[in-house]
Design an enzyme around this catalytic site. Structure first.
Site, PDB file in Angstrom:
ATOM      1  N   TYR A  32       0.835  -1.205   0.000  1.00 27.08           N
ATOM      2  CA  TYR A  32       0.000   0.000   0.000  1.00 27.08           C
ATOM      3  C   TYR A  32       0.867   1.250   0.000  1.00 27.08           C
ATOM      4  O   TYR A  32       2.081   1.183   0.218  1.00 27.08           O
ATOM      5  CB  TYR A  32      -0.954  -0.011   1.202  1.00 27.08           C
ATOM      6  CG  TYR A  32      -0.324   0.352   2.532  1.00 27.08           C
ATOM      7  CD1 TYR A  32       0.511  -0.538   3.195  1.00 27.08           C
ATOM      8  CD2 TYR A  32      -0.568   1.588   3.129  1.00 27.08           C
ATOM      9  CE1 TYR A  32       1.082  -0.207   4.419  1.00 27.08           C
ATOM     10  CE2 TYR A  32      -0.006   1.927   4.352  1.00 27.08           C
ATOM     11  CZ  TYR A  32       0.818   1.028   4.993  1.00 27.08           C
ATOM     12  OH  TYR A  32       1.384   1.356   6.195  1.00 27.08           O
ATOM     13  N   LYS A 146       6.431  -2.183   1.938  1.00 26.17           N
ATOM     14  CA  LYS A 146       5.265  -1.553   2.589  1.00 26.17           C
ATOM     15  C   LYS A 146       4.034  -2.448   2.440  1.00 26.17           C
ATOM     16  O   LYS A 146       3.139  -2.181   1.645  1.00 26.17           O
ATOM     17  CB  LYS A 146       5.026  -0.151   2.005  1.00 26.17           C
ATOM     18  CG  LYS A 146       4.143   0.728   2.887  1.00 26.17           C
ATOM     19  CD  LYS A 146       4.258   2.175   2.477  1.00 26.17           C
ATOM     20  CE  LYS A 146       3.230   3.085   3.145  1.00 26.17           C
ATOM     21  NZ  LYS A 146       3.350   3.169   4.592  1.00 26.17           N
ATOM     22  N   GLU A 178      11.981   2.505  14.397  1.00 22.66           N
ATOM     23  CA  GLU A 178      11.121   3.586  13.900  1.00 22.66           C
ATOM     24  C   GLU A 178       9.833   3.617  14.713  1.00 22.66           C
ATOM     25  O   GLU A 178       9.648   2.825  15.630  1.00 22.66           O
ATOM     26  CB  GLU A 178      10.816   3.384  12.403  1.00 22.66           C
ATOM     27  CG  GLU A 178      10.108   2.082  12.104  1.00 22.66           C
ATOM     28  CD  GLU A 178       9.915   1.809  10.605  1.00 22.66           C
ATOM     29  OE1 GLU A 178       9.845   2.752   9.818  1.00 22.66           O
ATOM     30  OE2 GLU A 178       9.825   0.614  10.256  1.00 22.66           O
ATOM     31  N   LEU A 202      10.988   1.125   7.268  1.00 22.69           N
ATOM     32  CA  LEU A 202      10.408   1.539   5.994  1.00 22.69           C
ATOM     33  C   LEU A 202      11.193   2.751   5.478  1.00 22.69           C
ATOM     34  O   LEU A 202      11.548   3.640   6.258  1.00 22.69           O
ATOM     35  CB  LEU A 202       8.934   1.926   6.173  1.00 22.69           C
ATOM     36  CG  LEU A 202       8.255   2.267   4.853  1.00 22.69           C
ATOM     37  CD1 LEU A 202       7.992   1.010   4.034  1.00 22.69           C
ATOM     38  CD2 LEU A 202       6.967   3.031   5.074  1.00 22.69           C
TER      39      LEU A 202
HETATM   40  N1  PDD Z   1       2.920   5.102   7.332  1.00 21.64           N
HETATM   41  N2  PDD Z   1       7.560   3.792   8.921  1.00 21.64           N
HETATM   42  C1  PDD Z   1       6.419   3.091   8.938  1.00 21.64           C
HETATM   43  C2  PDD Z   1       6.388   1.787   9.650  1.00 21.64           C
HETATM   44  C3  PDD Z   1       5.279   3.593   8.277  1.00 21.64           C
HETATM   45  O1  PDD Z   1       4.132   2.882   8.278  1.00 21.64           O
HETATM   46  C4  PDD Z   1       5.347   4.863   7.617  1.00 21.64           C
HETATM   47  C5  PDD Z   1       4.178   5.434   6.866  1.00 21.64           C
HETATM   48  C6  PDD Z   1       6.569   5.557   7.644  1.00 21.64           C
HETATM   49  C7  PDD Z   1       6.748   6.879   6.970  1.00 21.64           C
HETATM   50  O2  PDD Z   1       6.770   6.748   5.559  1.00 21.64           O
HETATM   51  P1  PDD Z   1       6.266   7.921   4.609  1.00 21.64           P
HETATM   52  O3  PDD Z   1       7.051   9.132   4.973  1.00 21.64           O
HETATM   53  O4  PDD Z   1       6.566   7.447   3.260  1.00 21.64           O
HETATM   54  O5  PDD Z   1       4.785   8.108   4.896  1.00 21.64           O
HETATM   55  C8  PDD Z   1       7.658   4.986   8.297  1.00 21.64           C
HETATM   56  C9  PDD Z   1       1.747   5.580   6.608  1.00 21.64           C
HETATM   57  C10 PDD Z   1       1.585   7.049   6.625  1.00 21.64           C
HETATM   58  C11 PDD Z   1       0.529   4.837   7.108  1.00 21.64           C
HETATM   59  O6  PDD Z   1       0.658   3.636   7.298  1.00 21.64           O
HETATM   60  O7  PDD Z   1      -0.534   5.422   7.281  1.00 21.64           O
END
Ligand code: PDD
Length: 282
Positions: A32, A146, A178, A202
């Protein structure tokens, strides 16, 4: 009533259907992306599209739609649902097939997109800063993909909630990996420290943009792991994600950072990120 996109059709959400044999449902066999919308425009679309292609590739799937087609669908849903500020969620699974652990041959991917209206820029937590609880990182080992298997992230958010914290930071081998849905940073003597890329975290799209802006603004950046103790004695901490942009952290477990207010570097990076991303939004 929202319009959602399912396998080529724009339909009212109550008409949207996915098979009970879908491997996303049975195996979490899907990936996703979450892309934010500000002023009706998409932030960092190309970064999200590139990571999507990588996630699909790591699972042996090819993208069923070109990047231009994906962009057109994101834009059309944003328009149909009148999203000025919010998110576009995209999910691609391997599709429906008889239940079997091995990947089936010839299943057609399921593609779903929907939108959520959400106030992102004016977030009161950006003013007060957030608190995080540290918890063990008990996720699988390919966090760079992801995937939609997010149960441990949900459990982590619930642990945080039960402890009265806003979110959780995960710890493995004594080092912070993280946040449950965001990347984690600390700032010490003006230097920004965040874990290096690898399979343990991620590869955040917001992370890439923020580190680029920080370096352009002559801020020092170090990509390496850091411990909970180091974080608790840092001057500042913050998180980044597509839905939170840059969000200051002011408390880690029972330790308050600095004077307990969002730090200067975190606030500045949030401002720069918002300005620059809006400028480049499409
Ligand atoms: N989550 N780490 C994890 C485990 C994440 O699920 C996310 C993003 C990030 C940040 O990635 P990005 O900057 O590309 O959004 C880091 C999204 C926002 C979610 O699951 O809703």
């Amino acid at each position: 009533m929202r319009t959602v996109y399912v396998n080529g059709d724009y339909v009212p959400e109550y008409q949207a259907r996915v098979s009970v044999f879908d491997r996303g449902f049975l195996f979490a066999d899907g990936v996703y992306e979450v892309t934010s919308v500000l002023g009706g425009k998409l932030l960092d679309f190309n970064g999200h599209a590139a990571r999507l292609e990588r996630s699909l590739g790591e699972l042996g799937m090819s993208s069923p739609l070109s990047r231009d087609e994906l962009l057109a669908i994101h834009r059309e849903l944003t328009r149909l649902n009148e999203i000025d500020e919010g998110l576009v969620y995209l999910q691609i699974t391997r599709g429906a097939a008889d239940r079997d652990f091995a990947y089936p041959e010839g299943s057609s991917p399921t593609v779903v997109l929907f939108t959520q209206k959400k106030q992102l820029a004016d977030n009161p937590i950006a003013e007060r800063g957030m608190s995080v609880l540290t918890i063990p990182d008990q996720r699988w080992g390919r966090r760079d993909i992801k995937t939609v298997q997010l149960l441990y992230a949900s459990m982590g958010k619930m642990m945080a909630k039960a402890a009265g914290a806003d979110d959780a930071w995960m710890v493995e081998d004594g080092q912070i990996t993280e946040g449950t849905s965001n990347n984690a940073y600390i700032v010490k003597d003006g230097k920004i420290v965040t874990r290096q890329l690898g399979t343990e975290i991620l590869h955040g799209i917001t992370r890439a943009a923020v580190l680029r802006f920080a370096r352009e603004a002559q801020m020092e950046v170090e990509e390496r792991p850091f411990t909970v103790a180091e974080a608790q004695t840092a001057d500042e901490a913050f998180i980044t994600s597509a839905s939170s942009f840059v969000m200051p952290v002011v408390r880690i477990d029972n330790v308050t950072l600095g004077d307990g207010a969002p730090g200067r570097v975190s606030r500045r990076l949030r401002e720069i990120y918002l300005d620059e991303s809006l400028r480049a939004a499409i």
